[in-house]
Design a protein around this motif. Structure first.
Motif, PDB file in Angstrom:
ATOM      1  N   ASP A  64       0.826  -1.205   0.000  1.00 41.84           N
ATOM      2  CA  ASP A  64       0.000   0.000   0.000  1.00 41.84           C
ATOM      3  C   ASP A  64       0.870   1.270   0.000  1.00 41.84           C
ATOM      4  O   ASP A  64       0.592   2.235   0.699  1.00 41.84           O
ATOM      5  CB  ASP A  64      -1.010   0.014   1.160  1.00 41.84           C
ATOM      6  CG  ASP A  64      -2.128  -0.994   0.964  1.00 41.84           C
ATOM      7  OD1 ASP A  64      -2.096  -1.751  -0.025  1.00 41.84           O
ATOM      8  OD2 ASP A  64      -3.037  -1.035   1.815  1.00 41.84           O
ATOM      9  N   ASN A  91      -2.758  -4.980  -0.897  1.00 45.17           N
ATOM     10  CA  ASN A  91      -3.975  -5.182  -1.686  1.00 45.17           C
ATOM     11  C   ASN A  91      -4.092  -4.112  -2.765  1.00 45.17           C
ATOM     12  O   ASN A  91      -4.583  -4.374  -3.865  1.00 45.17           O
ATOM     13  CB  ASN A  91      -5.214  -5.188  -0.789  1.00 45.17           C
ATOM     14  CG  ASN A  91      -5.269  -3.991   0.119  1.00 45.17           C
ATOM     15  OD1 ASN A  91      -4.422  -3.857   1.017  1.00 45.17           O
ATOM     16  ND2 ASN A  91      -6.222  -3.109  -0.104  1.00 45.17           N
ATOM     17  N   HIS A 162       1.821  -7.896   4.635  1.00 43.97           N
ATOM     18  CA  HIS A 162       0.977  -6.709   4.517  1.00 43.97           C
ATOM     19  C   HIS A 162      -0.180  -6.795   5.519  1.00 43.97           C
ATOM     20  O   HIS A 162      -0.386  -5.893   6.318  1.00 43.97           O
ATOM     21  CB  HIS A 162       0.439  -6.558   3.091  1.00 43.97           C
ATOM     22  CG  HIS A 162      -0.383  -5.323   2.924  1.00 43.97           C
ATOM     23  ND1 HIS A 162       0.157  -4.065   2.995  1.00 43.97           N
ATOM     24  CD2 HIS A 162      -1.721  -5.147   2.748  1.00 43.97           C
ATOM     25  CE1 HIS A 162      -0.802  -3.165   2.857  1.00 43.97           C
ATOM     26  NE2 HIS A 162      -1.959  -3.794   2.702  1.00 43.97           N
ATOM     27  N   HIS A 201      -1.561  -2.457   6.805  1.00 48.26           N
ATOM     28  CA  HIS A 201      -2.862  -2.720   6.173  1.00 48.26           C
ATOM     29  C   HIS A 201      -4.067  -2.192   6.944  1.00 48.26           C
ATOM     30  O   HIS A 201      -4.966  -1.635   6.344  1.00 48.26           O
ATOM     31  CB  HIS A 201      -3.063  -4.214   5.894  1.00 48.26           C
ATOM     32  CG  HIS A 201      -4.403  -4.542   5.277  1.00 48.26           C
ATOM     33  ND1 HIS A 201      -4.823  -3.973   4.103  1.00 48.26           N
ATOM     34  CD2 HIS A 201      -5.421  -5.359   5.677  1.00 48.26           C
ATOM     35  CE1 HIS A 201      -6.034  -4.436   3.796  1.00 48.26           C
ATOM     36  NE2 HIS A 201      -6.425  -5.260   4.732  1.00 48.26           N
TER      37      HIS A 201
HETATM   38 FE   LIG Z   1      -3.879  -2.688   2.723  1.00 45.39          FE
END
Ligand SMILES: [Fe+2]
Length: 319
Positions: A64, A91, A162, A201
């Protein structure tokens, strides 16, 4: 069905077994900075590069690092710089590397995050993917990044993820889950030959002690490197693991001869606010979801993040 709504789901290919961490280290470092959740803040990126340079530390970006950087030049600048270092895909990187998979932002948001916020995250992701389409080479490199790394700092084995120890977008290492159901995190630790899990995250930091299969263990979530993490503050956080404490750490603890610390990422707040407002004006999804936090931090305190109580462990607040 809730499980398949964009932004709520955890795609199958996000998952891995805690057993994957029982492997030879991917990298070794004397001093390691783990930088999660930069969220496209180029000023925070400058700050972490300077911190690492000062002490010759190794940088790992654990995902991220993209989010607000939908301007093409900023998209290119952040990614070209980050990808000169070790990096995982979060993600966000996973979802912008490909076309819409139905996962939305891939955040796998839990029930305590409202629908409107999830919808806005999906809109931000769409804009970011549009920027990424202009850079097919970068997009391919992002898609090729690993989901986890094992680092060695001295004898400490550090699992860098993450989300959590079984999913790229897992929430088991969130401050909420670690408080309410630490048994789940404990089970994940028990399945991995790791002393420290360093994650991000879930956007709020936490440092919590456990006993792992190799002895004292720690789960450390840096929250966000590119956004404030505590009430009325204006700095991000990175996780530092080294053989000597930093004078800059906000809090930290010892594991044997090594220190694990949360170090402020002090970026140019005014410049970042100005840039954010230009790209994400009032009424835009990022402004509605994040501007207040970027301006003055979330409703969260350092005391809530530090869960390393025992003085017998020589746990030192270093600032
Ligand atoms: Fe994330």
């Amino acid at each position: 069905m809730a499980r398949t709504r964009p932004g709520r789901s955890c795609p199958r290919h996000y998952r891995y077994s805690p057993a994957v961490f029982a492997r030879a280290a991917d990298l070794e470092a004397q001093s390691l900075y783990i930088v999660g959740g930069l969220y496209g803040n180029a000023f925070a990126l400058e700050a972490v590069l300077a911190m690492a340079r000062r002490e010759g530390a190794t940088l790992v970006f654990n995902g991220d690092f993209n989010w607000f950087n939908v301007d093409p030049a900023e998209f290119e600048g952040v990614n070209e710089t980050v990808l000169q270092h070790a990096a995982l895909r979060g993600n966000v990187e996973t979802e912008i590397a490909g076309e819409d998979s139905g996962a939305g932002c891939g955040c796998a948001y839990p029930e305590w995050v409202g629908d409107a916020e999830v919808e806005r995250s999906n809109e931000i992701l769409e804009r970011l993917r549009e920027a990424a389409r202009g850079f097919p080479d970068l997009r391919a490199r992002l898609g090729g990044l690993p989901m986890h790394l094992v680092a060695e700092v001295g004898i400490l084995r550090v699992g860098i993820v993450h989300g959590d120890a079984e999913s790229l977008a897992g929430w088991q290492f969130s401050q909420e889950a670690l408080r309410e159901r630490p048994g789940r995190a404990q089970a994940l630790l028990d399945g991995a030959a790791i002393d420290v899990f360093a994650c991000t995250h879930t956007c709020l930091p936490v440092m919590q002690e456990f006993v792992g299969p190799r002895g004292a263990a720690l789960i450390v979530n840096n929250g966000a490197a590119g956004m404030p993490n505590f009430r009325d503050t204006r700095f991000g956080l990175a996780t530092r693991i080294a053989n000597a404490p930093s004078t800059r750490a906000l809090y930290g603890t010892r594991l044997g001869k090594w220190v694990v610390e949360a170090v402020p990422v002090r970026y140019d707040h005014e410049a970042w606010m100005a840039r954010f407002d230009r790209v994400w004006p009032a009424g835009s999804p990022a402004s509605l979801s994040y501007r207040e936090r970027i301006a003055s931090g979330p409703g969260y305190e350092v005391e809530q993040a530090v869960r390393t109580g025992a003085p017998a462990g020589a746990l030192s607040r270093t600032a």
